[in-house]
Structures are given as structure tokens and as C-alpha cells.
Design an enzyme around this catalytic site. Structure first.
Site, short mmCIF file in Angstrom:
data_model
loop_
_atom_site.label_atom_id
_atom_site.label_comp_id
_atom_site.label_asym_id
_atom_site.label_seq_id
_atom_site.Cartn_x
_atom_site.Cartn_y
_atom_site.Cartn_z
N ASN A 167 0.82 -1.07 -0.30
CA ASN A 167 0.11 -0.04 -0.06
C ASN A 167 0.78 1.25 -0.07
O ASN A 167 1.43 1.68 0.87
CB ASN A 167 -0.82 -0.13 1.14
N ARG A 174 -2.18 -2.06 -3.61
CA ARG A 174 -3.62 -1.32 -3.57
C ARG A 174 -3.66 -0.36 -4.42
O ARG A 174 -2.60 0.69 -4.45
CB ARG A 174 -3.58 -1.02 -2.11
N HIS A 200 -12.78 2.09 -0.11
CA HIS A 200 -12.72 0.71 0.76
C HIS A 200 -13.30 -0.32 0.38
O HIS A 200 -13.86 -1.22 1.23
CB HIS A 200 -13.48 1.24 2.40
N ARG A 229 -12.91 14.47 8.14
CA ARG A 229 -13.69 14.88 6.83
C ARG A 229 -15.34 15.21 7.42
O ARG A 229 -15.59 14.52 8.09
CB ARG A 229 -13.71 13.91 5.82
N GLU A 248 -7.32 -5.94 4.62
CA GLU A 248 -7.30 -5.51 3.36
C GLU A 248 -6.08 -6.12 2.98
O GLU A 248 -5.96 -6.61 1.62
CB GLU A 248 -7.14 -4.05 3.20
#
Ligand code: ADP
Length: 398
Positions: free
Chosen positions: A8, A89, A178, A239, A384
């Protein structure tokens, strides 16, 4: 037995896990933070031993070289040639990729072209790929996309009510993020229910620093809360999530900020941090909420309220919800967040929640509902990196 690396690569960080098939044992797990700095932080964990150092890592090439040196030094691997597959990723796969793929020149070019939809992420992801491709001559590479699992959404769900030509010309639509986590958690939740994914409806709540929900019907996403960018949907650590879009030009006028500065406020200074003025970390908010700090209480209430609204809308679209699954840092560890959400939605969903168990467990796979609960509730820790490695193995046939 083969060794597979899951990667990643972000703009200033590189995270990786080295697996060995067929059991996907983790041989090494590492990260390099603050790439581009003289004092980058480099960690690698092998066999439970953590090695940490602060060294100069000025670019991604140096980061990859450092990671591979550490792998050779600390893990039980004799030669880097043993690494036969690398899974990367990739944040944005646009409408092109609905599955993970083996890299070809065309695939890499498509991901380059998609950088206009994810200018902060795809270029960084690709830099990781280029560097590992150079460094590991005998490995093959697979791209795993954050958006792919959400590509099953129908047009009525992914279109925005803007002029249609904006979709055609500028590709403006909902993509979702995601996806790797939503896919893993939805499939695992079906397994925990003892059912085939085709026979169940699940709502996945991925609540980390970034947060998104998805409604998964018969193994396919019918809706998700993030949109064209990861800024939309539920309230997050820093956010905003959804805000009336007309607030943006109004605030430009009022604050005198320029658009980039204001969007930075939306991305980095809002959410839990912005409302509470305390922290973007759910642990701090929870502590302050328990201590009765009014703004922390408001933050916690808003966070749960906004998630509950998405769950309500997904209940209507799914018709029946077999399970809600909580995952990622907050979903797995924050008992207060889970409790407040379930308190709001339990009556509509027929949830009989085990509040005592919820208060005790953290970071483990567990059912939080009682046997007579109509909709089940689970914590399903996400993984993940593992999904990326498994996809890599499947696609490369190694
Ligand atoms: P990312 O989106 O960066 O992958 P994570 O899934 O790791 O995020 O989630 C990070 C967040 O999880 C932290 O910011 C923190 O708010 C929350 N978190 C982690 N541990 C706990 C905990 N023990 N209690 C409450 N919240 C936690």
C-alpha cells in the site's frame, strides 16, 4: 509454498506485508512513514519482534530499497527472488476495473489515466508499483482497486442529478471507496451467518479515520456512502461527509479562503476534530464524552446520528437486513460508537443487542446480538492486506 507481498503505497508512506502461501502466514509486516524526509520512520515486525529506526528516506525508490533490505535482514527469506507475486492497492479503478487484475502495459496506462479522478492517490500507488517492478525482477504484479467492489451499483444509485453530459464528459458519478474491506467483511459476515453471500443482505460499517458504509445484497453492493471522492457520506475523523454543497461558495465568500484552502478545511479540519475542537481520534472523543464535555457529547451524537441515517436508508433499499457488521479502527474498538448507533437503529431493525458484551470486546470477530435478534450485529476485523495477497495468489495462480 510461495511468497507474496501486499503493498500500500501512499504519497508519504509505504506499508507492506509479506505472506507465505498456502496458509498466508505473515512473514514480515512493515511501514515507512514520512517518505521525503531526513527523519523517516521505518518499522518492520517479524515473528513478533518489532524493529524501528529513524533514517533518511528521500523518495519512493529509497523507501522500496529500505523495505526490501529489511525484509532480507529480518525475515526468514534467503533471496528476494522468492517473492513471486506483488499485490498493489490502487485507490481508483474508475469504471474500467470491477475486479483485481494482473498488470499489463494497458492496465498500467489505464491507471495512469485514472489519476485525474484520484490525483492524490493513484500516482503514489503507481510509484510504488514502478519501484517494486524495478527492484523485484522475477515477480509478477496484480492491482487491487478500492473502487472495484462498488462497481455493481446500478445507475440509479451511482448517478448524481447533474446534467447527464457531466457524467459523459467528466465521469462525475459515485464510485465509493474501501471496496476491498467491504468485500472481505460482507463475505465473512455471510459465513458467520452460515449462509451463502447470495442469500443475505448486509450493511457494512467501515469506520476508521476515513469511514464508509455499504449496502450489500446477494453479494453485490447496491449503494455506498462515499461518492466521487472520499469526502462524502458519513462524518469522519477530519472529513465533513455530506454537507449542503451551496455552503462551499458561501464560505469562500465569508472566510476569504481560496477553494483549495477551503477544501483542505473540509478534508483535514472538519469531522470529529472540527466539531469537537478536541481531536480527530475517536479514543479522545470517547474519553471526553464520558467525562461529560458538551462538545464531545455533540460530536459523538452527530457521528452516530449521521451513520444511523445511512443505515435507515439502506434498510429501505434492502427491504430486509440480515446483519450489520462493524469494522476498521473505530468499528472494531469503539464500544461507545457502536452502542450509540445501535440504540438509534435497533427498534427499526429488530435488533436485540448484547450491551454488556459490546462493552467488553475489542478488535475480535464476535457476534454482538442475542439469539432472538432479527438483524444480527457483528464485529468483523478487516484485513485489506490479506485480501490483496489472496487476490494476487488467485490471479497469478501461484
Ligand atoms: P485508517 O482509516 O487510517 O485505516 P483505522 O481503521 O486504523 O484508520 O482507524 C483509526 C481510528 O480508529 C483512530 O483514529 C481511532 O479514532 C480509532 N481507534 C483505534 N483504536 C481505538 C480504540 N481502542 N478505541 C476507540 N477508537 C479507536
Amino acid at each position: 509454498m510461495s511468497k507474496i507481498l501486499s503493498v500500500n503505497a501512499g504519497s508519504s508512506s509505504l506499508k507492506y506485508q509479506l505472506y507465505e502461501t498456502p496458509e498466508f502466514d505473515v512473514l514480515a509486516s512493515g511501514q515507512i512513514e514520512r517518505i521525503g524526509k531526513e527523519d523517516a520512520i521505518v518499522t518492520i515486525t517479524t515473528n513478533g519482534d518489532k524493529h524501528k529506526k529513524t533514517v533518511s528516506v528521500l523518495d519512493h525508490q529509497a523507501a522500496v530499497a529500505t523495505a526490501l533490505e529489511d525484509i532480507l535482514k529480518y525475515s526468514e527469506i534467503e533471496s528476494l527472488d522468492e517473492i513471486v507475486g506483488v499485490g498493489h492497492r490502487i485507490v481508483h479503478g474508475g469504471e474500467i476495473f470491477s475486479e483485481s487484475v494482473k498488470t499489463t502495459d494497458k492496465v498500467v496506462q489505464d491507471v495512469e489515466d485514472l489519476s485525474q479522478l484520484a490525483p492524490l492517490h493513484n500516482p503514489a500507488n503507481l510509484t510504488g508499483y514502478y519501484e517494486f517492478k524495478k527492484a523485484l525482477k522475477s515477480a509478477e504484479h496484480v492491482f487491487v482497486f478500492d473502487t472495484a467492489f462498488h462497481q455493481t451499483m446500478e445507475a440509479k444509485a451511482f448517478m448524481y442529478p447533474l446534467p447527464y453530459s457531466y457524467y459523459e464528459k467528466y465521469h462525475v458519478r459515485k464510485y465509493g471507496m474501501h471496496g476491498t474491506s467491504h468485500k472481505y467483511v460482507a463475505n465473512r459476515t455471510a459465513e458467520l451467518l452460515g449462509k451463502n453471500p447470495k442469500d443475505v443482505n448486509i450493511i457494512v460499517c467501515h469506520l476508521g479515520n476515513g469511514a464508509s458504509l455499504s449496502a450489500v445484497k446477494a453479494g453485490k453492493v447496491i449503494d455506498t456512502s462515499m461518492g466521487f471522492t472520499p469526502l462524502s457520506g458519513v462524518m469522519m475523523g477530519t472529513r465533513t461527509g455530506d454537507v449542503d454543497p451551496a455552503v462551499f461558495p458561501y464560505l469562500l465568500e465569508q472566510t476569504g479562503l481560496d477553494p483549495q484552502e477551503l477544501i483542505d478545511v473540509y478534508n483535514k479540519e472538519s469531522g470529529m476534530l472540527g466539531v469537537s475542537d478536541i481531536s480527530n481520534d475517536a479514543r479522545d472523543i470517547e474519553e471526553a464524552t464520558e467525562a461529560g464535555v458538551p462538545r464531545a457529547i455533540l460530536t459523538s451524537e452527530m457521528y452516530a446520528y449521521r451513520i444511523a441515517n445511512f443505515i435507515g436508508s439502506y434498510l429501505i433499499q434492502l427491504g430486509r437486513v440480515d446483519a450489520i457488521a462493524f469494522t476498521a479502527g473505530i468499528g472494531e474498538y469503539d464500544k461507545g460508537v457502536r452502542r450509540r448507533i445501535i440504540e438509534i437503529v435497533s427498534e427499526a431493525l429488530g435488533i436485540v443487542f448484547d450491551y454488556e458484551l459490546n462493552a467488553k470486546v475489542r478488535g475480535v470477530e464476535v457476534e454482538l446480538s442475542k439469539p432472538n435478534s432479527k438483524t444480527k450485529v457483528f464485529i468483523v476485523p478487516t484485513d485489506e492486506e490479506l485480501v490483496i495477497a489472496q487476490d494476487t495468489q488467485r490471479i497469478l495462480g501461484i
